[in-house]
Design a protein around this motif. Structure first.
Motif, PDB file in Angstrom:
ATOM      1  N   PHE A  46     -18.126   8.868  76.992  1.00  0.00           N
ATOM      2  CA  PHE A  46     -16.951   9.413  76.303  1.00  0.00           C
ATOM      3  C   PHE A  46     -17.258   9.531  74.793  1.00  0.00           C
ATOM      4  O   PHE A  46     -18.121   8.815  74.290  1.00  0.00           O
ATOM      5  N   PRO A  47     -16.530  10.396  74.092  1.00  0.00           N
ATOM      6  CA  PRO A  47     -16.869  10.648  72.677  1.00  0.00           C
ATOM      7  C   PRO A  47     -16.894   9.406  71.793  1.00  0.00           C
ATOM      8  O   PRO A  47     -17.650   9.355  70.833  1.00  0.00           O
ATOM      9  N   HIS A  48     -16.075   8.376  72.109  1.00  0.00           N
ATOM     10  CA  HIS A  48     -16.011   7.235  71.188  1.00  0.00           C
ATOM     11  C   HIS A  48     -17.343   6.519  71.067  1.00  0.00           C
ATOM     12  O   HIS A  48     -17.570   5.779  70.122  1.00  0.00           O
ATOM     13  N   ALA A  49     -18.227   6.736  72.044  1.00  0.00           N
ATOM     14  CA  ALA A  49     -19.518   6.043  72.015  1.00  0.00           C
ATOM     15  C   ALA A  49     -20.522   6.695  71.070  1.00  0.00           C
ATOM     16  O   ALA A  49     -21.647   6.231  70.940  1.00  0.00           O
ATOM     17  N   PHE A  50     -20.106   7.779  70.397  1.00  0.00           N
ATOM     18  CA  PHE A  50     -21.080   8.535  69.606  1.00  0.00           C
ATOM     19  C   PHE A  50     -20.803   8.450  68.110  1.00  0.00           C
ATOM     20  O   PHE A  50     -19.659   8.293  67.689  1.00  0.00           O
ATOM     21  N   SER A  51     -21.865   8.611  67.335  1.00  0.00           N
ATOM     22  CA  SER A  51     -21.718   8.646  65.882  1.00  0.00           C
ATOM     23  C   SER A  51     -21.250  10.043  65.461  1.00  0.00           C
ATOM     24  O   SER A  51     -21.234  10.973  66.265  1.00  0.00           O
ATOM     25  N   GLY A  52     -20.895  10.202  64.186  1.00  0.00           N
ATOM     26  CA  GLY A  52     -20.403  11.481  63.677  1.00  0.00           C
ATOM     27  C   GLY A  52     -21.373  12.631  63.936  1.00  0.00           C
ATOM     28  O   GLY A  52     -20.969  13.719  64.339  1.00  0.00           O
ATOM     29  N   GLY A  53     -22.654  12.391  63.708  1.00  0.00           N
ATOM     30  CA  GLY A  53     -23.656  13.434  63.895  1.00  0.00           C
ATOM     31  C   GLY A  53     -23.767  13.853  65.358  1.00  0.00           C
ATOM     32  O   GLY A  53     -23.835  15.043  65.681  1.00  0.00           O
ATOM     33  N   GLN A  54     -23.757  12.857  66.247  1.00  0.00           N
ATOM     34  CA  GLN A  54     -23.838  13.163  67.680  1.00  0.00           C
ATOM     35  C   GLN A  54     -22.592  13.919  68.137  1.00  0.00           C
ATOM     36  O   GLN A  54     -22.689  14.863  68.920  1.00  0.00           O
ATOM     37  N   ARG A  55     -21.437  13.513  67.629  1.00  0.00           N
ATOM     38  CA  ARG A  55     -20.203  14.212  68.000  1.00  0.00           C
ATOM     39  C   ARG A  55     -20.242  15.668  67.562  1.00  0.00           C
ATOM     40  O   ARG A  55     -19.782  16.551  68.270  1.00  0.00           O
ATOM     41  N   GLN A  56     -20.796  15.895  66.359  1.00  0.00           N
ATOM     42  CA  GLN A  56     -20.845  17.272  65.903  1.00  0.00           C
ATOM     43  C   GLN A  56     -21.789  18.076  66.807  1.00  0.00           C
ATOM     44  O   GLN A  56     -21.541  19.245  67.065  1.00  0.00           O
ATOM     45  N   ARG A  57     -22.846  17.450  67.335  1.00  0.00           N
ATOM     46  CA  ARG A  57     -23.732  18.146  68.273  1.00  0.00           C
ATOM     47  C   ARG A  57     -22.997  18.486  69.573  1.00  0.00           C
ATOM     48  O   ARG A  57     -23.233  19.524  70.179  1.00  0.00           O
ATOM     49  N   ILE A  58     -22.073  17.594  69.969  1.00  0.00           N
ATOM     50  CA  ILE A  58     -21.265  17.877  71.169  1.00  0.00           C
ATOM     51  C   ILE A  58     -20.352  19.086  70.899  1.00  0.00           C
ATOM     52  O   ILE A  58     -20.239  19.992  71.726  1.00  0.00           O
ATOM     53  N   SER A  59     -19.722  19.106  69.721  1.00  0.00           N
ATOM     54  CA  SER A  59     -18.851  20.245  69.366  1.00  0.00           C
ATOM     55  C   SER A  59     -19.636  21.546  69.366  1.00  0.00           C
ATOM     56  O   SER A  59     -19.138  22.595  69.776  1.00  0.00           O
ATOM     57  N   ILE A  60     -20.872  21.478  68.873  1.00  0.00           N
ATOM     58  CA  ILE A  60     -21.702  22.679  68.816  1.00  0.00           C
ATOM     59  C   ILE A  60     -22.021  23.144  70.243  1.00  0.00           C
ATOM     60  O   ILE A  60     -21.928  24.330  70.560  1.00  0.00           O
ATOM     61  N   ALA A  61     -22.370  22.193  71.118  1.00  0.00           N
ATOM     62  CA  ALA A  61     -22.692  22.542  72.505  1.00  0.00           C
ATOM     63  C   ALA A  61     -21.495  23.217  73.168  1.00  0.00           C
ATOM     64  O   ALA A  61     -21.630  24.223  73.875  1.00  0.00           O
ATOM     65  N   ARG A  62     -20.307  22.687  72.906  1.00  0.00           N
ATOM     66  CA  ARG A  62     -19.099  23.250  73.504  1.00  0.00           C
ATOM     67  C   ARG A  62     -18.874  24.687  73.019  1.00  0.00           C
ATOM     68  O   ARG A  62     -18.465  25.554  73.776  1.00  0.00           O
ATOM     69  N   ALA A  63     -19.147  24.916  71.735  1.00  0.00           N
ATOM     70  CA  ALA A  63     -18.950  26.264  71.195  1.00  0.00           C
ATOM     71  C   ALA A  63     -19.977  27.240  71.764  1.00  0.00           C
ATOM     72  O   ALA A  63     -19.714  28.430  71.899  1.00  0.00           O
ATOM     73  N   LEU A  64     -21.161  26.741  72.104  1.00  0.00           N
ATOM     74  CA  LEU A  64     -22.244  27.632  72.538  1.00  0.00           C
ATOM     75  C   LEU A  64     -22.226  27.931  74.028  1.00  0.00           C
ATOM     76  O   LEU A  64     -22.872  28.878  74.482  1.00  0.00           O
ATOM     77  N   VAL A  65     -21.489  27.130  74.794  1.00  0.00           N
ATOM     78  CA  VAL A  65     -21.671  27.165  76.250  1.00  0.00           C
ATOM     79  C   VAL A  65     -21.259  28.506  76.880  1.00  0.00           C
ATOM     80  O   VAL A  65     -21.809  28.922  77.890  1.00  0.00           O
ATOM     81  N   SER A  66     -20.306  29.201  76.241  1.00  0.00           N
ATOM     82  CA  SER A  66     -19.877  30.475  76.833  1.00  0.00           C
ATOM     83  C   SER A  66     -20.816  31.625  76.455  1.00  0.00           C
ATOM     84  O   SER A  66     -20.557  32.773  76.812  1.00  0.00           O
ATOM     85  N   GLY A  67     -21.879  31.316  75.735  1.00  0.00           N
ATOM     86  CA  GLY A  67     -22.851  32.343  75.372  1.00  0.00           C
ATOM     87  C   GLY A  67     -22.364  33.311  74.314  1.00  0.00           C
ATOM     88  O   GLY A  67     -22.516  34.533  74.436  1.00  0.00           O
ATOM     89  N   PRO A  68     -21.736  32.801  73.240  1.00  0.00           N
ATOM     90  CA  PRO A  68     -21.187  33.688  72.211  1.00  0.00           C
ATOM     91  C   PRO A  68     -22.279  34.348  71.368  1.00  0.00           C
ATOM     92  O   PRO A  68     -23.402  33.854  71.317  1.00  0.00           O
TER      93      PRO A  68
END
Lengths: 332, 334
Positions: free
Chosen positions: B156-178
């Motif tokens: 779950f997100p709480h287990a991650f540091s700020g940098g890792q969380r931002q990488r998760i946000s980036i992955a979410r934005a990229l997943v639809s192939g924009p």
């Protein structure tokens, strides 16, 4: 220069459900009258906790080690800060001789009380002046920090001011009791660069005028270069390097300090790649043995870094660093 | 519109009606007659103070706030969309082509969803995959690009540091192939070393996947290091726009110059006070007449108070909206 506040062997742990967590470990430094000390480090490095310890302001689950000592030199003699317990005694370090300004001034002013009323309240708490006189001083201070029309602003609420104005009001309030030491915890981080420049100029003027010591907490080394006389760099609760601002920024000795500087985008060299410090800051529950930085250090020497705590070495009389590489160089 | 332009805005305005009365006509102009071309595959920077309208412009281009004037087009070679009138299936199609990365990785991720579910959600909502296996495969592929491993996906997100969380946000934005990504202050909340890491990741993704970024930031040194082209906004107006190197070498607008001189220098011996701006950005509901910057401009003359400058295109790709930029340039050289 005479010391204003001395911190010796400060070790601070927090009692939590998961056990004792070390927030600050064996930190020593002192600040002289009129001196600005920059305290730098990543989130979780213990810089805010250290600053709050100066006001004995940490949460109830904080445990100070018996060796920890903080001495504040006031006009009426030295005060052992950590031995203060009652609210009455603590007044001297909370808003009296020491004041603090915070990153988010909106969260620091009570939203439903006018700025003037809060300033008057604080002045009356720390002196026996009349309400009218306290109000006069509050208006003077608002004027001094560059708030236009202070006689009208004093009766406004925090939400009626812009971000920059709020931070100025916060500074006015913190300085109205004429503290000897000001703790500024990321005071310009939430501001735009143009407003940040104005607030930094104001703070420089006030240091000169009031001749107070400042602990300036920030992660922005540019802000440090512009304001501080000396810099202390913290990592995982340890003070790993300390020295005059020119020395530390131009000739950093600790690999972590070097890493912080290399990660910074520089305007005079747009081609320079940004080099992050490898890895993430370890969880406080998995505190590394030996040198706390060894898990991310690009200059890792091997076993010695993993097992032995590096001692403070003097690079020159005012510049010290805690790193085995440097100890090795000194010995060689 | 030429083929290498992905986003093109002409005279774009975004206004919000304010005031509570039914007949209230007061309009807050957050974005005011902006012309903007974002080249395909570029890393386009947008800078300005709070209240300059940079976030609103980014959202208007994502069709997240209504466009109230002018036009905006999106053309990635496959589709050519008129963003002003976009609705229904075409809008849905645009959603997967244009994505947003937020500022605060702590607020942007649901604490009750695993990282896998957070990244997979856009695929499921948009119906882009046909089976769970396909979704998982796509999530793993994108996660790997953002340097997240399989172990991370179960947490779950709480287990991650700020940098890792931002990488998760980036992955979410990229997943639809924009094709088009708006990154709004995406590194502002991060420590410098993590900031460097996330910036390097964004640049790498942009190059590898051939994406186009609109990078919104108030931090000029970050913009200087990551963007190919920079546009400067003030009170809803575009005041200057140029390739990064050109802009940083010779800014033409007094506002841009003031922004540069306000950046704290890393040199402790350079504690200069030159060119500091006085005052604050005026309220967008009470905008000054003429050039919007004249109330703070050290070079303002009577003309600036009366007549609003237009964005000039001198032909060298370095656009500026200032009545006096030519004479000020001569003064600086002299």
């Amino acid at each position: 220069m005479t010391a204003l506040i001395e911190v010796e062997n400060l070790t601070l742990k927090f009692r939590t459900d998961e056990g004792l967590i070390t927030a600050v470990e064996d930190v020593s430094f002192s600040i002289a009258k009129g001196e600005v000390m920059g305290l730098v480090g990543e989130s979780g490095s213990g810089k805010s906790v250290t600053a709050k310890a100066l006001m004995h302001l940490n949460a109830k689950n904080a445990v100070y080690s018996p060796e920890s000592r903080i001495t504040l030199h006031t006009d009426s003699g030295p005060v052992d800060v950590l031995s203060l317990t009652t609210a009455r005694d603590l007044k001297v370090v909370r808003g009296g001789a020491i004041s603090m300004i915070f990153q988010e001034p909106m969260a620091s002013f009570a939203p439903a009380i006018t700025i003037g009323k809060q300033m008057v309240e604080q002045l009356q708490l720390h002196s026996d002046m009349s309400k009218a006189r306290a109000r006069e001083i509050s208006i003077e201070m608002l004027d001094r920090v560059g708030i236009s029309d202070p006689a009208r602003r004093v009766d406004q609420y925090a939400f009626e001011l812009s971000g920059g104005m709020r931070q100025r009001a916060m500074i006015a309030m913190a300085l109205s009791t004429k503290p000897k030491l000001l703790i500024a915890d990321e005071p310009t981080t939430a501001l735009d660069v143009t407003i940040q420049a104005q607030v930094l100029d104001l703070m420089k003027d006030l240091v000169a005028e009031f001749h107070m010591g400042i602990v300036f907490i920030t992660h922005d080394l540019g802000v440090i270069a512009q304001t501080a006389d000396k810099v202390s760099v913290m990592y995982l609760g340890r003070l790993i390097e300390e020295g005059p601002v020119r020395e530390v920024i131009r000739n950093p000795k600790h690999p972590y300090t070097q890493g912080l500087l290399a990660a910074l985008p520089k305007l005079d060299d747009l081609e320079a790649p940004l080099t992050p410090v490898a890895g993430d800051i370890p969880s406080p529950l998995e505190r590394p043995t030996g040198c706390v930085f060894h898990t991310r250090c690009p200059k890792f020497l091997g076993d010695i870094c993993k097992t032995a705590l590096p001692r403070d070495e003097k690079v020159d009389p005012n510049h010290r660093v805690a790193c085995h590489i440097h100890s090795a160089e000194v010995m060689a | 519109m030429s083929d290498d332009i992905l986003i093109s805005a002409r005279d774009l305005s975004v206004g919000f009606r304010i005031g509570s009365g039914f007949f209230s006509k007061a309009v807050l102009k957050a974005v005011d007659h902006v012309d903007l071309d974002i080249a395909k595959g570029s890393f386009f920077g947008l800078v300005g103070e709070s209240g300059s309208g940079k976030t609103t412009l980014g959202r208007a281009l994502l069709k997240a706030v209504p466009i109230t004037g002018g036009t905006a087009r999106y053309n990635d070679g496959e589709v050519d969309l008129d963003l002003t009138t976009l609705s229904g299936p075409a809008l849905k199609d645009y959603r997967k082509r244009a994505q947003l990365i937020f500022q605060d990785p702590y607020a942007a991720l649901s604490p009750r969803m695993t990282v896998r579910d957070i990244i997979a959600e856009p695929l499921e909502v948009m119906g882009l995959t046909k089976s769970r296996e396909e979704t998982d495969a796509r999530v793993r592929e994108i996660a790997a690009k953002c340097r997240l491993n399989l172990e991370h996906l179960r947490r779950f997100p709480h287990a991650f540091s700020g940098g890792q969380r931002q990488r998760i946000s980036i992955a979410r934005a990229l997943v639809s192939g924009p094709q088009f990504i708006v990154a709004d202050e995406s590194v502002a909340a991060l420590d410098v070393s993590i900031q460097a890491d996330v910036l390097n990741l964004l640049k790498q993704i942009q190059r590898d996947m051939g994406l186009t970024f609109l990078f919104i930031s108030h931090d000029l040194s970050v913009v200087a290091h990551t963007c190919d082209h920079v546009a400067v906004m003030y009170l809803g107006r575009l005041v200057e726009s140029a390739p990064t190197r050109t802009l940083f070498a010779a800014p033409r607008h007094p506002y841009t110059r003031a922004l540069f001189s306000a950046i704290p220098s890393l040199d402790p011996d350079d504690r200069g006070r030159a060119q500091k701006l006085i005052g604050e950005i005026p309220s967008p509901t009470n905008q000054p007449p003429g050039c919007k910057f004249h109330t703070r401009c050290p070079h303002a003359i009577d003309r600036c108070k009366a007549e609003e400058p237009v964005l000039e295109h001198p032909g060298d790709g370095h656009e500026v909206a200032c009545h006096r930029w030519r004479e000020l340039l001569d003064e600086m050289v002299a």
